[in-house]
Design a protein around this motif. Structure first.
Motif, PDB file in Angstrom:
ATOM      1  N   ARG B 315       6.865  -1.383  -4.486  1.00 42.05           N
ATOM      2  CA  ARG B 315       5.639  -1.072  -5.240  1.00 42.05           C
ATOM      3  C   ARG B 315       5.486  -2.047  -6.410  1.00 42.05           C
ATOM      4  NH1 ARG B 315       2.944   1.896  -9.190  1.00 42.05           N
ATOM      5  NH2 ARG B 315       1.085   2.955  -8.392  1.00 42.05           N
ATOM      6  N   ILE B 318       4.134  -5.193  -5.091  1.00 42.03           N
ATOM      7  CA  ILE B 318       2.695  -5.112  -4.798  1.00 42.03           C
ATOM      8  C   ILE B 318       1.887  -5.239  -6.097  1.00 42.03           C
ATOM      9  CG2 ILE B 318       0.862  -3.589  -3.934  1.00 42.03           C
ATOM     10  CD1 ILE B 318       3.097  -2.363  -2.070  1.00 42.03           C
ATOM     11  N   CYS B 319       2.316  -4.500  -7.121  1.00 40.79           N
ATOM     12  CA  CYS B 319       1.571  -4.495  -8.394  1.00 40.79           C
ATOM     13  C   CYS B 319       1.633  -5.844  -9.106  1.00 40.79           C
ATOM     14  CB  CYS B 319       2.088  -3.400  -9.318  1.00 40.79           C
ATOM     15  SG  CYS B 319       1.761  -1.749  -8.690  1.00 40.79           S
ATOM     16  N   VAL B 323       3.887  -9.039  -3.179  1.00 38.11           N
ATOM     17  CA  VAL B 323       3.732  -8.532  -1.809  1.00 38.11           C
ATOM     18  C   VAL B 323       2.249  -8.277  -1.581  1.00 38.11           C
ATOM     19  CG1 VAL B 323       4.321  -6.653  -0.214  1.00 38.11           C
ATOM     20  CG2 VAL B 323       6.017  -7.461  -1.865  1.00 38.11           C
ATOM     21  N   LYS B 324       1.677  -8.944  -0.598  1.00 40.39           N
ATOM     22  CA  LYS B 324       0.210  -8.840  -0.444  1.00 40.39           C
ATOM     23  C   LYS B 324      -0.217  -8.034   0.780  1.00 40.39           C
ATOM     24  CE  LYS B 324      -1.308 -12.548  -3.316  1.00 40.39           C
ATOM     25  NZ  LYS B 324      -0.097 -13.225  -3.784  1.00 40.39           N
ATOM     26  N   SER B 327      -0.251  -1.887   0.648  1.00 39.80           N
ATOM     27  CA  SER B 327      -0.940  -1.326  -0.519  1.00 39.80           C
ATOM     28  C   SER B 327       0.007  -0.369  -1.250  1.00 39.80           C
ATOM     29  CB  SER B 327      -2.186  -0.571  -0.078  1.00 39.80           C
ATOM     30  OG  SER B 327      -1.817   0.672   0.498  1.00 39.80           O
ATOM     31  N   SER B 328      -0.238  -0.236  -2.554  1.00 37.57           N
ATOM     32  CA  SER B 328       0.641   0.653  -3.332  1.00 37.57           C
ATOM     33  C   SER B 328       0.431   2.101  -2.893  1.00 37.57           C
ATOM     34  CB  SER B 328       0.398   0.493  -4.832  1.00 37.57           C
ATOM     35  OG  SER B 328      -0.915   0.828  -5.151  1.00 37.57           O
TER      36      SER B 328
END
Lengths: 178, 370
Positions: B315, B318-319, B323-324, B327-328
Motif C-alpha cells: 500500500r 502504491i501511495c 507500484v502502479k 489500487s490501494s
C-alpha cells in the motif's frame, strides 16, 4: 500503670464524665479491644494515617452499597464499571476525584443536552452554576495537591486542616447541586 | 420476544454477502486524505434510565433493553435498510466476521463471562453500506457508531448526532446536568463521545518516528490503538487515534481538536516521512515494497499478521507511486479478506490454522496477479 483488668501495662486511657462524675479507665490493648474502646487496627500506622487523610464517614460509606443496584464501591474498584446511573450519586464523593483525574480536570458536562430536558434547563443559570463548579473543582485540586504534600512531609496537623477545608468544599458543592 | 411490528429475526447468514468487502465503509477508499486515512469513526455511549447498566442487569432485563432498543431503532429510522442481528443467536463464525468488519466489538462477541448460556445482546447495521451500527448491551445499553471512509469526522459526527436525537425521542437516556450522559465506565461520562481516525502510518514506522507520534498523542490525552481497538497490536501499520476525555469539552471542541488540528498534523508527518524515504532512501524503499509484493505473489503458506505487514508495504508503494498496477482499495480489501473468519467465508468452509495459511496464500496470489 497496670491495666484495670489484668497484669499487663495499661496503654489505653479513657476518661468519661457520667452524671457529673469523672470515670477513668486504664486498660491494656487486648482488654481495650475486648471492651470495645479500641480496635485492633488502630495501632497500624497506615490506618492512623488513613483516619487523618480520609474524611470522617468515608470508612462507613465504603461498605455501603448503591441503594438502586446494590453495587459497592469495592465492587466498582474491582470491576471498573458502575452498576447503574444512580451509582454516580451514591459514590459521588469518591468518584468525583477519579472522574476529574480521568478527564483532565473536567467536572462539568458542557456538551449536548437531551432535547426532552432543554426546556427545563435555564441556560444562563446553568452557565453560572457551571462556572461556580469549575472554580470549586480548581480549588479542590489545589487543596488536594497541598494535602498530598503535607502527608508526604509528615505535617499531619496541616494535613488535617486541609482535609477539613476539602470536606467543606465538597459539602458546598453538594449543597449547590441541590 | 421482540415487540410487535419489529423486524423479523435475522437468518444466521446475513443476506448481503458478508464475506465480500464491498459493503465495508472503511474500505471504500473514498473521501479526503485517503493516502493516509482509511476511515473516520464516531461513537456515542448511551444508557436507558430505569435499568441497571448492562453489566449489572439480569438476563431478563437485558432482553427488555434489547426489545426497547430494537423498537427505538426502528422508530428512529437510522437508515433506509437495516439488518438486525441478535448476537446471542448467531454462530461463532458470524460473530467473528462482524468483529473483523468492525461492526461489533470483541466484547459484544464474547458476551458476559460470568453468565450461563448466551446473554441477550444485539446489533443493528445499516445496509448496503455498513456506515451506521448500534450495539445493544455491550458495556453500555447503546453504542452508536458511524463510520466514514477517509477523513470525515465532521460528517460522521453530524450523522451520529442526528441519529442520537432521533433515538432520544423514542427512549429516555440516563443523564445528569452536571456529568452529562451517564455511562457504565466513568471514562466515557459526559459526552459519551469517542472520535477516532484509522491511519496507515508505514513510513513513520520505518523511520521510527511513530514512537514520537505515540508520545505526543499521550501527552495530549489521546489514545493510540491498533487495528482492532483497545489492546490490539498495530498490525499492518494501522493505528487508531482517538480522544480519551469526554467530560468538560463540548462535542464541537473534541471534533475541532481531532479533525482540524491533530489528525491533519499526523497526516503531514506521515507524508513528510514518505517523501524523505522516497528522496533519500529511494532504492531501499523500492526494495522493501517489491520484496513484499514478491512474497505475497509467491508464498504458498502465510499467516494473517505476516500478510498484513506485507500488504502495508505494498500500500505504501502504491501511495508513493512505486507500484502502479494495483489500487490501494484492492490492498485494503485484502487486509480484511486475509482475516480468519473472512478467509473461511470466502473459501466456503471451516479451516484449521495450517489450511488457513495455505488458503490465504492462494487468495493473495490470485487477487494480486489479476
Amino acid at each position: 500503670m497496670k491495666c484495670d483488668q489484668c497484669d499487663n501495662e495499661a496503654t489505653v486511657h479513657e476518661v468519661t464524665v457520667r452524671e457529673g462524675e469523672k470515670v477513668e479507665r486504664h486498660l491494656c490493648e487486648q482488654c481495650a479491644v475486648q471492651v470495645g474502646i479500641a480496635s485492633e487496627s488502630s495501632q497500624n500506622p497506615i490506618e492512623i494515617l488513613k483516619m487523618i487523610v480520609e474524611p470522617p464517614g468515608t470508612r462507613q460509606a465504603k461498605a455501603a452499597a448503591c441503594p438502586t443496584c446494590g453495587l459497592t464501591f469495592e465492587d466498582f474498584r474491582t470491576g471498573g464499571l458502575l452498576g447503574c446511573a444512580n451509582c454516580y450519586e451514591s459514590f459521588e464523593a469518591r468518584l468525583l476525584p477519579l472522574i476529574e483525574r480521568a478527564h483532565e480536570g473536567g467536572l462539568q458536562h458542557t456538551g449536548k443536552i437531551p432535547t426532552r430536558l432543554c426546556g427545563q434547563a435555564e441556560t444562563s443559570k446553568r452557565r453560572v452554576l457551571a462556572a461556580l463548579i469549575e472554580e470549586r473543582a480548581h480549588r479542590a485540586a489545589t487543596i488536594r495537591k497541598q494535602l498530598e504534600d503535607a502527608v508526604k512531609s509528615e505535617q499531619y496537623e496541616r494535613a488535617a486542616q486541609l482535609r477539613d477545608a476539602l470536606q467543606k468544599l465538597t459539602q458546598e458543592q453538594a449543597a449547590g447541586d441541590e | 420476544m421482540p415487540p410487535p411490528g419489529s423486524q423479523p429475526s435475522t437468518p444466521p447468514n446475513p443476506p448481503h454477502h458478508p464475506h465480500d468487502e464491498s459493503g465495508v465503509e472503511w474500505l471504500r477508499g473514498e473521501g479526503a486524505e485517503t493516502d493516509v486515512v482509511l476511515s473516520s469513526r464516531v461513537r456515542l455511549a448511551r444508557n436507558l434510565t430505569s435499568f441497571p447498566f448492562a453489566n449489572r442487569a439480569s438476563s431478563e432485563q437485558r432482553q427488555e433493553i434489547l426489545d426497547i432498543s430494537r423498537s427505538a431503532v426502528r422508530v428512529a429510522g437510522i437508515a433506509d435498510r437495516t439488518l438486525w442481528l441478535n448476537i446471542h443467536e448467531t454462530s461463532p463464525a458470524d460473530r467473528a466476521l462482524l468483529v473483523e468488519r468492525h461492526i461489533i466489538s470483541k466484547q459484544l462477541q464474547r458476551g458476559r463471562a460470568a453468565t450461563v448460556g448466551e446473554d441477550p445482546r444485539g446489533v443493528c447495521v445499516s445496509l448496503p453500506v455498513e456506515r451506521v451500527s448500534i450495539m445493544v448491551n455491550e458495556e453500555d445499553h447503546l453504542r452508536l457508531q458511524v463510520v466514514r471512509s477517509g477523513l470525515a469526522l465532521d460528517e460522521a459526527w453530524r450523522q451520529a448526532d442526528g441519529i442520537d436525537d432521533a433515538l432520544e425521542s423514542a427512549v429516555d437516556y440516563a443523564y445528569s446536568p452536571r456529568l452529562g450522559y451517564l455511562t457504565a465506565c466513568a471514562t466515557n461520562v459526559g459526552t459519551g463521545l469517542r472520535m477516532s481516525a484509522m491511519l496507515h502510518l508505514p513510513a513513520l514506522k520505518i523511520t521510527g518516528d511513530i514512537e514520537k507520534v505515540k508520545k505526543a498523542a499521550g501527552d495530549m490525552c489521546l489514545a493510540v490503538r491498533g487495528f482492532y481497538g483497545e489492546g490490539s497490536e498495530a498490525v499492518g501499520d494501522l493505528y487508531q487515534i482517538s480522544n480519551q476525555t469526554t467530560l468538560g469539552k463540548t462535542e464541537a471542541m473534541i471534533l475541532a481538536d481531532l479533525h482540524e488540528r491533530i489528525i491533519p498534523q499526523v497526516i503531514e508527518y506521515e507524508r513528510l516521512a514518505r517523501k524523505t524515504l522516497l528522496t533519500k532512501r529511494s532504492l531501499a524503499l523500492h526494495d522493501q515494497v517489491y520484496r513484499s509484493l514478491g512474497l505475497l505473489t509467491s508464498a504458498r503458506l502465510i499467516a494473517a499478521e505476516e500478510a498484513m505487514q506485507h500488504l502495508s508495504l505494498v500500500r505504501l508503494g502504491i501511495c508513493t507511486g512505486l507500484v502502479k498496477h494495483l489500487s490501494s482499495k484492492t490492498v485494503a480489501g485484502l487486509m480484511l479478506l486475509v482475516q480468519p473468519a473472512h478467509l473461511q467465508r470466502t473459501v466456503g468452509r471451516e479451516l484449521d490454522q495450517d489450511a488457513r495459511r495455505e488458503a490465504r496464500a492462494t487468495l493473495l496470489r490470485e487477487r494480486l496477479s489479476r
